[in-house]
Design a protein around this motif. Structure first.
Motif, short mmCIF file in Angstrom:
data_model
loop_
_atom_site.label_atom_id
_atom_site.label_comp_id
_atom_site.label_asym_id
_atom_site.label_seq_id
_atom_site.Cartn_x
_atom_site.Cartn_y
_atom_site.Cartn_z
N UNK A 87 -8.96 -6.95 1.22
CA UNK A 87 -7.56 -6.95 0.78
C UNK A 87 -7.38 -6.12 -0.48
N UNK A 88 -8.32 -6.26 -1.41
CA UNK A 88 -8.23 -5.51 -2.67
C UNK A 88 -8.33 -4.01 -2.42
N UNK A 89 -9.27 -3.61 -1.56
CA UNK A 89 -9.43 -2.19 -1.26
C UNK A 89 -8.18 -1.63 -0.59
N UNK A 90 -7.61 -2.38 0.34
CA UNK A 90 -6.43 -1.90 1.06
C UNK A 90 -5.20 -1.84 0.16
N UNK A 91 -5.09 -2.76 -0.80
CA UNK A 91 -3.99 -2.66 -1.78
C UNK A 91 -4.13 -1.38 -2.60
N UNK A 92 -5.35 -1.08 -3.03
CA UNK A 92 -5.58 0.14 -3.80
C UNK A 92 -5.34 1.39 -2.95
N UNK A 93 -5.75 1.36 -1.68
CA UNK A 93 -5.53 2.50 -0.79
C UNK A 93 -4.04 2.72 -0.54
N UNK A 94 -3.30 1.65 -0.32
CA UNK A 94 -1.85 1.77 -0.15
C UNK A 94 -1.19 2.35 -1.39
N UNK A 95 -1.69 1.96 -2.56
CA UNK A 95 -1.16 2.50 -3.81
C UNK A 95 -1.48 3.98 -3.95
N UNK A 96 -2.72 4.38 -3.60
CA UNK A 96 -3.08 5.79 -3.67
C UNK A 96 -2.21 6.63 -2.74
N UNK A 97 -1.90 6.09 -1.56
CA UNK A 97 -1.04 6.81 -0.61
C UNK A 97 0.37 6.96 -1.15
N UNK A 98 0.93 5.89 -1.70
CA UNK A 98 2.28 5.96 -2.27
C UNK A 98 2.31 6.93 -3.44
N UNK A 99 1.28 6.90 -4.28
CA UNK A 99 1.21 7.82 -5.42
C UNK A 99 1.07 9.27 -4.97
N UNK A 100 0.34 9.51 -3.88
CA UNK A 100 0.19 10.87 -3.35
C UNK A 100 1.55 11.42 -2.89
N UNK A 101 2.33 10.59 -2.22
CA UNK A 101 3.67 11.01 -1.78
C UNK A 101 4.55 11.25 -3.00
N UNK A 102 4.45 10.37 -3.99
CA UNK A 102 5.24 10.53 -5.21
C UNK A 102 4.91 11.85 -5.90
N UNK A 103 3.63 12.16 -6.07
CA UNK A 103 3.23 13.41 -6.71
C UNK A 103 3.74 14.62 -5.92
N UNK A 141 12.09 4.00 -3.13
CA UNK A 141 10.89 3.18 -3.26
C UNK A 141 9.90 3.68 -2.21
N UNK A 142 8.69 4.01 -2.65
CA UNK A 142 7.62 4.47 -1.77
C UNK A 142 6.66 3.31 -1.57
N UNK A 143 6.59 2.81 -0.35
CA UNK A 143 5.79 1.62 -0.04
C UNK A 143 4.55 2.04 0.73
N UNK A 144 3.38 1.84 0.11
CA UNK A 144 2.12 2.21 0.74
C UNK A 144 1.52 1.07 1.54
N UNK A 193 6.79 3.29 -6.86
CA UNK A 193 5.75 3.07 -5.87
C UNK A 193 5.33 1.61 -5.86
N UNK A 194 4.97 1.14 -4.67
CA UNK A 194 4.46 -0.22 -4.50
C UNK A 194 3.50 -0.19 -3.31
N UNK A 195 2.54 -1.10 -3.31
CA UNK A 195 1.59 -1.18 -2.21
C UNK A 195 1.59 -2.59 -1.63
N UNK A 196 1.59 -2.66 -0.31
CA UNK A 196 1.43 -3.94 0.38
C UNK A 196 0.07 -4.02 1.07
N UNK A 197 -0.72 -2.95 0.96
CA UNK A 197 -2.04 -2.97 1.59
C UNK A 197 -1.93 -3.25 3.06
N UNK A 198 -2.68 -4.24 3.52
CA UNK A 198 -2.67 -4.62 4.93
C UNK A 198 -1.69 -5.76 5.23
N UNK A 199 -0.97 -6.22 4.22
CA UNK A 199 -0.16 -7.44 4.34
C UNK A 199 1.12 -7.29 5.15
#
Length: 192
Positions: free
Chosen positions: A133-149, A122-125, A163-169
């Motif tokens: 919060x919305x922007x950081x969730x999307x950024x965490x997802x982009x980071x997890x997806x980059x590692x996955x790729x 599991x890749x957690x961004x 992949x999953x994103x927790x953003x700033x949470x």
């Protein structure tokens, strides 16, 4: 990034201290009562560890080519295993680009996943607290997806990766300093 700079500084300090400890003052060991039977390197270019004239030590000159190759392969496996212990990857501010420091470690993980098809990760961004919060969730997802790729391109199967994103949470470090933010901009690999 700050953590890797600290690791580099520590490695440099450790290297310099080892180098300083190994430097020679020109004194002989006979002056200190050790005797003349102590020799770290033989004159033919090989080294002897805990050896003497009776041949009871380990000498590098006695290795065959296949033994040297096997020792080299074992060292490479040990290095890859040590790299796989690193499971957190840090990012610069407002980017999902993988740092050059992380690439070799991610390649070692990809090789391991390719050779272990039943292993899942599991890749957690994550992101720091700056931004919505919305922007950081999307950024965490982009980071997890980059590692996955990156892992997939280097041999891992997409089916092994989630992949999953927790953003700033879910910050690793509390605080509103650059050091805290740097440690919170990350992707964590969780083996399952």
């Amino acid at each position: 990034m700050m953590l890797s700079m600290q690791h580099k500084a520590f490695a440099l300090a450790l290297s310099l201290s080892v180098l300083a400890g190994c430097s020679s003052t020109g004194d002989t060991m006979e002056d200190e009562g050790y005797g003349s039977d102590v020799s770290a390197v033989d004159q033919e270019g090989g080294s002897t560890v805990y050896g003497g004239d009776d041949g009871s030590g380990v000498s590098s000159t006695g290795l065959t080519d296949s033994e040297r190759l096997e020792a080299r392969e074992q060292a490479q496996k040990a290095e890859a295993a040590a790299m796989r212990k690193i499971t957190t990857f840090y990012f610069d501010f407002d980017t999902a680009e993988i740092n050059s420091e992380s690439r070799d470690v991610l390649i070692a993980h990809a090789a391991f996943l390719a050779s272990s098809p039943r292993t899942n990760v599991r890749l957690v961004g994550h992101a720091d607290e700056r931004g919505t919060k919305e922007y950081n969730l999307a950024l965490g997802e982009r980071r997890a997806n980059a590692v996955q790729r990156f892992l997939v391109v280097n041999g891992a199967s997409r089916d092994q990766l989630e992949t999953v994103s927790y953003g700033e949470e879910s910050p690793a470090v509390s605080g509103s300093t650059e050091s805290a933010w740097a440690q919170n901009r990350r992707v964590e690999m969780i083996f399952q």
